[in-house]
Design an enzyme around this catalytic site. Sequence first.
Site, PDB file in Angstrom:
ATOM      1  N   GLU A 170      33.687  40.355  32.339  1.00 10.28           N
ATOM      2  CA  GLU A 170      32.388  39.722  32.114  1.00 10.28           C
ATOM      3  C   GLU A 170      32.627  38.272  31.698  1.00 10.28           C
ATOM      4  OE1 GLU A 170      30.519  43.192  29.603  1.00 10.28           O
ATOM      5  OE2 GLU A 170      29.151  42.442  31.141  1.00 10.28           O
TER       6      GLU A 170
ATOM      7  N   GLU B 203      32.533  48.364  30.563  1.00 12.88           N
ATOM      8  CA  GLU B 203      33.265  47.812  29.418  1.00 12.88           C
ATOM      9  C   GLU B 203      33.139  48.853  28.319  1.00 12.88           C
ATOM     10  OE1 GLU B 203      34.842  46.313  26.544  1.00 12.88           O
ATOM     11  OE2 GLU B 203      32.950  45.235  26.224  1.00 12.88           O
TER      12      GLU B 203
END
Length: 497
Positions: A466, A252
Amino acid sequence: MAPPKVYKNFIDGEWVESNSGNAFENLNPANRHELVGMFQKSNAQDVDLAVAAAKEAYKSWRLVPAPKRGEILYRAARLLLERKEVLAGQMTREMGKVLEEARGDVQEAIDMTFYMAGEGRRLFGQTTPSELENKFCMTVRSPIGVAALITPWNFPMAIPSWKTMPALMCGNTVVLKPAHDTPLSAYNLVQILEEAGLPRGVVNLVTGTGSEVGSPLVRHPDARLVSFTGSTEVGREVSKTSAASFKHTCLEMGGKNVILVLDDAKLDLAVDGAIWGGFGTSGQRCTAASRVVIDKKVYKEFAAQFVERARRLKAGNGLDPQVEMGPLINEAQLNVVDKYVEIGNNEGAKLLCGGHRLTGDGFDCGAFYAPTVFGDCDPKMRVVQEEIFGPVVSLIPSDGLDEAIEIGNGVVYGLSSAIYTQDVNRAFKAMREMETGIFYVNASTIGAETHLPFGGAKQTGNGHREAATAALDFYSEWKSVYVDYSGKLQRAQIDNA
Ligand code: UN1
């Protein structure tokens, strides 16, 4: 003066010092003379011990019934909730974000922990008919092994919890390496997990730098899972390193998020959203609204209101309830921001406010930067294209929805975007067209909730998400199971053809 508190690593259920014999200082970014504590300056040997402990603990943790794993997480969630105020105050001291936002960060950890605890009684797979008689098919989630979790400083407790809780819930064990600038919040989280009754070795904490701890951890052959949140540059290295041994890798990374303000937008609301998205956490969120694309018909009015509000934002120590914007994380980050302001000035962006560090009473001991707005920006400028990670917002005039979408999508990143309009048709069209993992209507680009997938398109990530049940898909792998109870040989694709 009392000596500073020395915080230790957590390896195999014990709080231990690093093999290096050294510790580093964790300083308050609002006042660099204030020492938050000393933390272990760990090395590859510490990483080896932590991974070995996690590998050993995995043998039994993977067999603990998921509802039982959930019970431990429930206890941890309750402890986080009880201690929210203390945890938030400590976070503000080490990271700088205002107390209200630090409370929000801890709340995200609470929410994520309760959410994943509940998964203990779900962790659903699927059942499906077989193509043959008297045969049954299902999918089950299997744990993977040791998870190496590397987390950033901007959400010092939320992001460690986004990774740790689903990893544990799926039956993996964890080695957590928190950001060098914010080890205390991760330490607090791990201590609570210990108190909640997590067996030894299931979670390990190793503090230190990226090169001394992060790299050996990612390279470690026994770390089967790697989850990293941070810069695109480091993410690329993590990806390359873990590709060599085909580790499961979740990345990320950067963002250059955009708010589209259409000609029919409620301007007050859009200004509120742009201020919150642009200057919340001093712009140090990967979801920060660092670009605002505004329809020419309302550009002047929006820019005037926005600059007026940005100018009035009160910066200072985040523990002061009057303060709306804290410092940057450190001097290095402040220098990056300052460099970008110089770049913007040189490429012809119009500096409408800010553009300098804050000095004087209350500011000289910290990394404070004035809320900064660039106007009349060209979409190709570097300040519009590149992630700055500070309180700098670029305003870009546009003409109609299609052009706004084109400008909005004209960056390499794809984390979050937003539209302000009263027109449901245009809102839905933008929802379909924006190349981002997160999209908001009449709300800013920040503030994702833990039960929805979090992550980005394009160069923000590598396709994983996530949070939510999406996280379970990363932290487990599917096993497809076929049970033949016919008592005879049945041949798929042959007998039933
Ligand atoms: C980040 O900046 O890395 O959506 C995470 C948000 C927060 C999380 C941000 N809930 O802004």
